[in-house]
Design an enzyme around this catalytic site. Structure first.
Site, PDB file in Angstrom:
ATOM      1  N   GLN A  86       0.837  -1.203   0.000  1.00  0.00           N
ATOM      2  CA  GLN A  86       0.000   0.000   0.000  1.00  0.00           C
ATOM      3  C   GLN A  86       0.871   1.252   0.000  1.00  0.00           C
ATOM      4  O   GLN A  86       1.766   1.386   0.837  1.00  0.00           O
ATOM      5  CB  GLN A  86      -0.935   0.054   1.207  1.00  0.00           C
ATOM      6  CG  GLN A  86      -1.882   1.254   1.096  1.00  0.00           C
ATOM      7  CD  GLN A  86      -2.791   1.433   2.294  1.00  0.00           C
ATOM      8  OE1 GLN A  86      -2.343   1.824   3.356  1.00  0.00           O
ATOM      9  NE2 GLN A  86      -4.079   1.165   2.100  1.00  0.00           N
ATOM     10  N   CYS A 115      -8.033   7.868   4.235  1.00  0.00           N
ATOM     11  CA  CYS A 115      -7.641   8.436   5.528  1.00  0.00           C
ATOM     12  C   CYS A 115      -8.221   9.828   5.638  1.00  0.00           C
ATOM     13  O   CYS A 115      -7.538  10.799   5.357  1.00  0.00           O
ATOM     14  CB  CYS A 115      -6.125   8.468   5.667  1.00  0.00           C
ATOM     15  SG  CYS A 115      -5.425   6.862   6.001  1.00  0.00           S
ATOM     16  N   ASN A 175     -14.014  -2.985   5.773  1.00  0.00           N
ATOM     17  CA  ASN A 175     -13.052  -2.704   6.836  1.00  0.00           C
ATOM     18  C   ASN A 175     -13.729  -1.834   7.894  1.00  0.00           C
ATOM     19  O   ASN A 175     -14.647  -1.078   7.586  1.00  0.00           O
ATOM     20  CB  ASN A 175     -11.828  -1.980   6.264  1.00  0.00           C
ATOM     21  CG  ASN A 175     -10.713  -1.838   7.270  1.00  0.00           C
ATOM     22  OD1 ASN A 175     -10.716  -2.480   8.317  1.00  0.00           O
ATOM     23  ND2 ASN A 175      -9.743  -0.988   6.963  1.00  0.00           N
ATOM     24  N   GLY A 176     -13.273  -1.949   9.146  1.00  0.00           N
ATOM     25  CA  GLY A 176     -13.784  -1.098  10.221  1.00  0.00           C
ATOM     26  C   GLY A 176     -14.654  -1.811  11.225  1.00  0.00           C
ATOM     27  O   GLY A 176     -15.297  -1.170  12.055  1.00  0.00           O
TER      28      GLY A 176
END
Length: 452
Positions: A86, A115, A175-176
């Site tokens: 990444q 982000c 994700n999360g």
């Protein structure tokens, strides 16, 4: 995200990219426990473009090394078909250059866009953006279900991830879910169903205990931490990074006696001693030292076989403390060549892959000279070669112990001329023909590697 070889992103359990966590030991441990794909921590394009790709024969890794000798990214064959690199980038040309730099060593390349940016504040806008990105030909997209102002303690927006999953045909990685959903292995599937995602990416739950990927359930934390330390020692992970990751695993146990000892540790060896792994550290480092010695001997033998018998050699190093400021052997050699009407010296420098040291050969009047000692920089290697040449010729090299230095005297005279010109209001620019006497000739910036 683009992939180097076909990599399926459906039905996968993935270690998420995490700053300071996603280094090689954690990635390998996650794979051991059952992760299908592992992400490295986000690495910035500009930093990567300053790196050199180096084969580390002692550790059997591929290292991307910064100019200050710090390893920015390290990988190995074990994760070759599973690791996603990444990068953080805001420039297409830089991103492409980094992708080309690492493409042969990773399974896929990911651009971090989460982000959180302004575009991630509205569901409709986000869905439209993902559709646009899909048209570029990416293999998959990972979605972190939080808005830019939200933090890990806020609930994950499964509905948003689901809307995206249903809007595109490429795999969507959810994700999360560590805070609300994923407390154990079975919860991974629950989160996947709630988001209609193709795969699930796990961050904090894996940071706390990477055996979250294990179908059979969690391993005892003590075993997990010891397994992590084994990889950290095996792949020479920097102790500060190792300590950070272990502290994330200990969490509420940081105030225990063991936690306090870990916090106080100032080396990998001390970390090992905290976890009663001192013997493992000693044995592993001894193996590596023996391997390094063996490889150095082999390299030296190869160097000897390749050695040009016409090269004049001495075992010398350049120590700038032995010379006046701004005066070097290369300057003296260049001055001598001009005086004797020889072509200027030509330096050929190579770097040895094993230890990244340099050796330079200087050619003067069709004769080659070099030091038998390898140096830590290209500049030092060239100065050493110049010393060998000067000593062979019996020419002064400019050392302080040689007494009066004619180059220093020449510089003083030029400084005086400048002062006189200034007093008379003349042009203060130094004539280029005078500057040349004090400028070292530089060789090509690209340094080839020794054949392995």
């Amino acid at each position: 995200m683009t992939v180097n070889t076909p990599l399926c992103f459906r039905g996968k359990k993935i270690l998420a990219p995490m700053v300071r966590v996603g280094t090689l030991p954690m990635r390998l441990l996650a794979l051991d426990y059952g992760a299908d794909i592992v992400y490295c921590e986000e690495l910035i394009d500009i930093k990567m473009l300053q790196c050199k790709r180096v084969i580390n024969e002692v550790l059997e890794t591929v290292d991307f090394v910064a100019p200050n000798e710090r390893v920015v990214f390290r990988t190995c064959e074990r994760e070759r078909q599973h690791v996603i690199f990444q990068m953080g980038s805001a420039d297409a040309e830089r991103a492409l250059a980094v992708a080309k730099l690492v493409e042969s060593d990773v399974a896929g390349i990911d651009i971090n866009m989460g982000c959180p940016k302004e575009y991630s504040t509205k569901v409709e806008d986000t869905v439209n953006l993902v559709k646009r990105i899909e048209k570029t030909g990416i293999a998959a997209i990972a979605v972190h279900g939080r808005k830019k102002e939200e933090r890990p303690q806020h609930p994950v927006h499964c509905d948003v991830i689901k809307a995206i999953s249903e809007a595109v045909s490429i795999p969507v990685i959810a994700n999360g879910g560590s805070h609300d959903f994923i407390k154990e292995y079975a919860d991974i599937e629950t989160f996947q169903k709630a988001t209609a995602a193709s795969s699930v990416m796990i961050a904090r739950a894996a940071m706390w205990n990477p055996s979250i990927f294990r179908k059979e359930g969690f391993c005892p934390l003590k075993d997990v931490m010891q397994d992590y330390i084994k990889y950290a020692v095996r792949y020479d992970n920097h102790y500060t990074n190792t300590k950070y990751c272990l502290c994330q695993m200990l969490r509420e146990q940081l105030e225990t006696t063991q936690g306090k000892k870990l916090h106080a540790a100032q080396s990998t060896q001390e970390i090992c001693e905290v976890f009663e792994m001192g013997d493992f550290y000693e044995e592993t480092t001894a193996i590596f030292e023996a391997k390094k010695t063996s490889l150095e001997t082999k390299t030296q033998d190869e160097d000897d076989q390749m050695e040009d018998p016409d090269v004049i050699k001495m075992a010398v190093r350049f120590d700038k403390r032995e010379y006046p400021p701004q005066i070097t052997p290369k300057m003296y050699l260049l001055e001598w060549c001009r005086k004797e009407k020889h072509p200027q010296p030509v330096y050929e420098t190579v770097q040895r892959p094993l230890d990244r040291l340099f050796c330079s050969v200087v050619t003067v009047a069709e004769q080659k000279y070099r030091s038998t000692l390898w140096d830590k920089s290209k500049k030092l290697a060239e100065q050493a070669a110049a010393i060998v040449c000067l000593r062979t010729l019996g020419v002064p090299e400019g050392k302080l112990c040689e007494g009066e230095n004619h180059l220093i005297n020449k510089r003083k005279r030029q400084d005086q001329e400048l002062l006189i010109n200034r007093d008379h209001g003349e042009d203060l620019a130094e004539p280029s023909h005078k500057k040349a006497n004090f400028i070292e000739e530089t060789s090509d910036m690209n340094v080839p590697k020794m054949p392995r």
